[in-house]
Motif scaffolding. Structure first.
Motif, PDB file in Angstrom:
ATOM      1  N   ILE A   1     -30.485 -53.596  22.909  1.00  0.00           N
ATOM      2  CA  ILE A   1     -30.897 -54.042  24.345  1.00  0.00           C
ATOM      3  C   ILE A   1     -29.428 -53.784  25.349  1.00  0.00           C
ATOM      4  CG2 ILE A   1     -31.455 -56.023  26.199  1.00  0.00           C
ATOM      5  CD1 ILE A   1     -33.053 -56.855  23.866  1.00  0.00           C
ATOM      6  N   PRO A   2     -29.815 -53.145  26.739  1.00  0.00           N
ATOM      7  CA  PRO A   2     -28.656 -52.874  27.570  1.00  0.00           C
ATOM      8  C   PRO A   2     -28.562 -54.322  28.248  1.00  0.00           C
ATOM      9  CG  PRO A   2     -30.345 -51.145  27.943  1.00  0.00           C
ATOM     10  CD  PRO A   2     -30.989 -52.453  27.045  1.00  0.00           C
ATOM     11  N   TRP A   3     -27.811 -55.201  28.083  1.00  0.00           N
ATOM     12  CA  TRP A   3     -27.284 -56.271  28.487  1.00  0.00           C
ATOM     13  C   TRP A   3     -26.264 -56.161  29.860  1.00  0.00           C
ATOM     14  CZ3 TRP A   3     -30.510 -59.923  27.038  1.00  0.00           C
ATOM     15  CH2 TRP A   3     -31.109 -60.084  25.566  1.00  0.00           C
ATOM     16  N   VAL A   4     -26.763 -56.797  30.845  1.00  0.00           N
ATOM     17  CA  VAL A   4     -25.672 -57.182  32.079  1.00  0.00           C
ATOM     18  C   VAL A   4     -25.020 -58.480  31.890  1.00  0.00           C
ATOM     19  CG1 VAL A   4     -25.690 -56.763  34.496  1.00  0.00           C
ATOM     20  CG2 VAL A   4     -27.090 -55.366  33.234  1.00  0.00           C
ATOM     21  N   GLY A   5     -23.880 -58.310  31.963  1.00  0.00           N
ATOM     22  CA  GLY A   5     -22.840 -59.453  31.962  1.00  0.00           C
ATOM     23  C   GLY A   5     -21.379 -59.680  31.808  1.00  0.00           C
ATOM     24  N   PHE A   6     -20.705 -60.410  31.124  1.00  0.00           N
ATOM     25  CA  PHE A   6     -19.199 -60.494  31.002  1.00  0.00           C
ATOM     26  C   PHE A   6     -18.834 -61.195  30.156  1.00  0.00           C
ATOM     27  CE2 PHE A   6     -20.533 -63.634  33.931  1.00  0.00           C
ATOM     28  CZ  PHE A   6     -19.799 -64.883  33.445  1.00  0.00           C
ATOM     29  N   PRO A   7     -17.656 -60.901  29.637  1.00  0.00           N
ATOM     30  CA  PRO A   7     -17.236 -61.679  28.369  1.00  0.00           C
ATOM     31  C   PRO A   7     -17.097 -63.212  28.655  1.00  0.00           C
ATOM     32  CG  PRO A   7     -15.781 -59.736  28.777  1.00  0.00           C
ATOM     33  CD  PRO A   7     -16.494 -59.893  30.113  1.00  0.00           C
ATOM     34  N   LEU A   8     -17.487 -63.694  27.719  1.00  0.00           N
ATOM     35  CA  LEU A   8     -17.723 -65.432  27.851  1.00  0.00           C
ATOM     36  C   LEU A   8     -16.192 -65.754  28.062  1.00  0.00           C
ATOM     37  CD1 LEU A   8     -18.851 -68.335  27.530  1.00  0.00           C
ATOM     38  CD2 LEU A   8     -18.882 -67.834  24.820  1.00  0.00           C
ATOM     39  N   GLY A   9     -15.178 -65.515  27.107  1.00  0.00           N
ATOM     40  CA  GLY A   9     -13.799 -65.739  26.992  1.00  0.00           C
ATOM     41  C   GLY A   9     -13.101 -65.717  28.285  1.00  0.00           C
ATOM     42  N   ASP A  10     -13.560 -64.846  29.435  1.00  0.00           N
ATOM     43  CA  ASP A  10     -12.785 -64.595  30.466  1.00  0.00           C
ATOM     44  C   ASP A  10     -13.193 -65.950  31.424  1.00  0.00           C
ATOM     45  OD1 ASP A  10     -12.010 -62.178  29.782  1.00  0.00           O
ATOM     46  OD2 ASP A  10     -13.131 -61.146  31.022  1.00  0.00           O
ATOM     47  N   LEU A  11     -14.507 -66.454  31.183  1.00  0.00           N
ATOM     48  CA  LEU A  11     -14.943 -67.513  31.833  1.00  0.00           C
ATOM     49  C   LEU A  11     -14.352 -68.867  31.186  1.00  0.00           C
ATOM     50  CD1 LEU A  11     -16.890 -68.974  33.899  1.00  0.00           C
ATOM     51  CD2 LEU A  11     -18.451 -69.282  32.130  1.00  0.00           C
ATOM     52  N   LEU A  12     -14.406 -68.910  29.786  1.00  0.00           N
ATOM     53  CA  LEU A  12     -13.808 -70.128  29.345  1.00  0.00           C
ATOM     54  C   LEU A  12     -12.307 -70.519  29.631  1.00  0.00           C
ATOM     55  CD1 LEU A  12     -15.526 -70.093  25.622  1.00  0.00           C
ATOM     56  CD2 LEU A  12     -16.423 -71.170  27.949  1.00  0.00           C
ATOM     57  N   LYS A  13     -11.426 -69.522  29.759  1.00  0.00           N
ATOM     58  CA  LYS A  13     -10.088 -69.444  29.879  1.00  0.00           C
ATOM     59  C   LYS A  13      -9.669 -70.160  31.273  1.00  0.00           C
ATOM     60  CE  LYS A  13      -9.084 -65.414  27.180  1.00  0.00           C
ATOM     61  NZ  LYS A  13      -8.674 -63.936  27.553  1.00  0.00           N
ATOM     62  N   ARG A  14     -10.898 -69.864  32.290  1.00  0.00           N
ATOM     63  CA  ARG A  14     -10.705 -70.544  33.504  1.00  0.00           C
ATOM     64  C   ARG A  14     -10.832 -72.294  33.385  1.00  0.00           C
ATOM     65  NH1 ARG A  14     -15.231 -67.915  36.867  1.00  0.00           N
ATOM     66  NH2 ARG A  14     -14.867 -69.590  38.353  1.00  0.00           N
ATOM     67  N   PHE A  15     -11.248 -72.786  32.488  1.00  0.00           N
ATOM     68  CA  PHE A  15     -11.286 -74.079  32.307  1.00  0.00           C
ATOM     69  C   PHE A  15     -10.212 -74.894  31.552  1.00  0.00           C
ATOM     70  CE2 PHE A  15     -15.621 -72.398  33.062  1.00  0.00           C
ATOM     71  CZ  PHE A  15     -15.902 -73.131  34.343  1.00  0.00           C
ATOM     72  N   ARG A  16      -9.285 -73.761  30.929  1.00  0.00           N
ATOM     73  CA  ARG A  16      -8.113 -74.258  30.184  1.00  0.00           C
ATOM     74  C   ARG A  16      -8.283 -75.107  29.157  1.00  0.00           C
ATOM     75  NH1 ARG A  16      -6.277 -74.197  35.678  1.00  0.00           N
ATOM     76  NH2 ARG A  16      -6.342 -76.598  35.891  1.00  0.00           N
ATOM     77  N   PRO A  17      -9.185 -74.905  28.276  1.00  0.00           N
ATOM     78  CA  PRO A  17      -9.243 -75.504  26.985  1.00  0.00           C
ATOM     79  C   PRO A  17      -8.034 -76.266  26.368  1.00  0.00           C
ATOM     80  CG  PRO A  17      -9.800 -73.307  26.666  1.00  0.00           C
ATOM     81  CD  PRO A  17      -9.499 -73.536  28.065  1.00  0.00           C
ATOM     82  N   THR A  18      -7.985 -77.437  26.074  1.00  0.00           N
ATOM     83  CA  THR A  18      -6.772 -77.858  25.093  1.00  0.00           C
ATOM     84  C   THR A  18      -6.728 -77.464  23.831  1.00  0.00           C
ATOM     85  OG1 THR A  18      -7.796 -80.146  24.395  1.00  0.00           O
ATOM     86  CG2 THR A  18      -7.215 -79.937  26.896  1.00  0.00           C
ATOM     87  N   SER A  19      -5.688 -78.086  23.123  1.00  0.00           N
ATOM     88  CA  SER A  19      -5.369 -77.658  21.620  1.00  0.00           C
ATOM     89  C   SER A  19      -6.573 -78.220  20.763  1.00  0.00           C
ATOM     90  CB  SER A  19      -3.945 -77.990  21.366  1.00  0.00           C
ATOM     91  OG  SER A  19      -3.782 -79.556  21.273  1.00  0.00           O
ATOM     92  N   LYS A  20      -7.131 -79.311  21.364  1.00  0.00           N
ATOM     93  CA  LYS A  20      -8.153 -79.892  20.689  1.00  0.00           C
ATOM     94  C   LYS A  20      -9.576 -79.093  20.566  1.00  0.00           C
ATOM     95  CE  LYS A  20      -6.580 -84.931  21.043  1.00  0.00           C
ATOM     96  NZ  LYS A  20      -6.938 -86.154  21.711  1.00  0.00           N
ATOM     97  N   ALA A  21      -9.604 -78.187  21.228  1.00  0.00           N
ATOM     98  CA  ALA A  21     -10.899 -77.447  21.502  1.00  0.00           C
ATOM     99  C   ALA A  21     -11.193 -76.274  20.293  1.00  0.00           C
ATOM    100  CB  ALA A  21     -11.018 -76.813  22.901  1.00  0.00           C
TER     101      ALA A  21
END
Length: 332
Positions: free
Chosen positions: A155-175
């Motif tokens: 399937i040709p999906w259209v999207g973007f890397p999940l990691g790029d989004l998650l980094k914006r929320f600054r997960p802590t060392s507990k994540a």
């Protein structure tokens, strides 16, 4: 990005770093996605019982998307045709037969949409889909997709890397993990009336899996917005795992310290492991996983070509190192 009581704060220009300012071209693409979702037949489908047939047809047609670039990791396999990819689906909230999602999802409304960000991160709150898409350019990635039922598609999906989004929320060392939850709307999702699973649908990844560049958040396929039956308006795609890990219609993303409970693992832990990496050497208790039916077009599941299943669905070079030293028969 900050949030107070679920609403975005507007900051004055002196408070905004240049790196946070969205390029005009990206902004216009982001607006185009929201416009496509709003104007798509998906959002305009009727809700009365007399409109069900028309609404069901509308659920099969996404609006065109503007794709910024062809992404990495594109495979050379011939893609499954659009009709098969949008009419042979697993989405139990709309029914358990493969054609149920296309037939029964016309009532579902993917706009307006928001996602809650929670857990072990510095930035949490509820964010509109538009804000989640900023500032990520959309790309097309052609991925092999493998179902635990031993059938597969390309399937040709259209999207973007999940990691790029998650980094914006600054997960802590507990994540250590990322947990996802699907929307549950009984009036729009008839499958919720049946106790097939403990609703709402939940899934999860280890955080290094979530951050891997192969893992993407998807808003479309075949250059169009996601049809309802494929997980509109936002779904997860993890191509080296069995398809049930690709949670659809996401309304919550949480960073957790402990491994999250997931829907199929809770329902049948001997059949559906948390990791769910495609592994031809580990059979499902009721069938072999050594081969798969590659569905390309007409006939859907009936006439798919039988081919050998590849470890990690053919993505071993990219992801096998994530599981170094693990017993993949035990951690299936």
């Amino acid at each position: 990005m900050t949030a107070v009581e679920g609403r975005m704060l507007i900051r004055r220009p002196p408070d905004i770093r240049s790196s946070e300012i969205t390029a005009e071209s990206v902004y216009r693409r982001r607006r185009a996605v929201l416009k496509a979702l709003a104007l798509s037949p998906l959002a305009l489908a009727g809700c009365g019982r007399g409109a069900e047939s028309q609404a069901g047809q509308a659920a099969n047609a996404g609006a065109p998307l503007e794709v910024a670039r062809r992404g990495a990791y594109v495979v050379g396999d011939p893609p499954t045709d659009y009709d098969a990819a949008t009419h042979y689906n697993n989405y139990y909230e709309f029914g358990t037969a493969k054609d149920d999602p296309a037939k029964n999802s016309g009532r579902f409304r993917p706009q307006p949409w928001s996602v809650e960000i929670a857990g072990e991160a510095e930035v949490t709150g509820r964010f509109a889909l538009e804000d989640l898409l900023r500032p990520h350019p959309l790309e097309e990635r052609v991925y092999r997709m493998r179902c635990v039922e031993a059938w597969s598609m390309v399937i040709p999906w259209v999207g973007f890397p999940l990691g790029d989004l998650l980094k914006r929320f600054r997960p802590t060392s507990k994540a250590k993990y990322v947990a996802f939850t699907t929307v549950a709307r009984p009036d729009e999702m008839p499958g919720l009336a049946y106790p097939v699973l403990d609703w709402p649908y939940r899934e999860g990844l280890r955080i290094d899996e979530a951050m891997h560049p192969l893992t993407i958040l998807t808003v479309g396929l075949f250059g169009r917005t996601l049809p309802n039956q494929n997980g509109a308006p936002l779904r997860l795609v993890v191509p080296w795992k069995y398809g049930f890990k690709g949670i659809k219609s996401i309304v919550r993303i949480a960073f957790t310290e402990r491994q999250p409970v997931t829907a199929w693992n809770r329902a049948a832990p001997d059949e559906y492991g948390f990791y769910a990496n495609v592994n031809p050497a580990v059979d499902h208790p009721r069938w072999s996983q050594a081969t798969e039916r590659r569905i390309t077009g007409a006939g859907f599941g009936l006439f798919g070509n039988r081919i050998a299943t590849l470890p990690f669905n053919g993505y071993a070079e990219q992801v096998a190192s994530l599981y170094a030293g693990m017993d993949l028969r035990r951690y299936y």
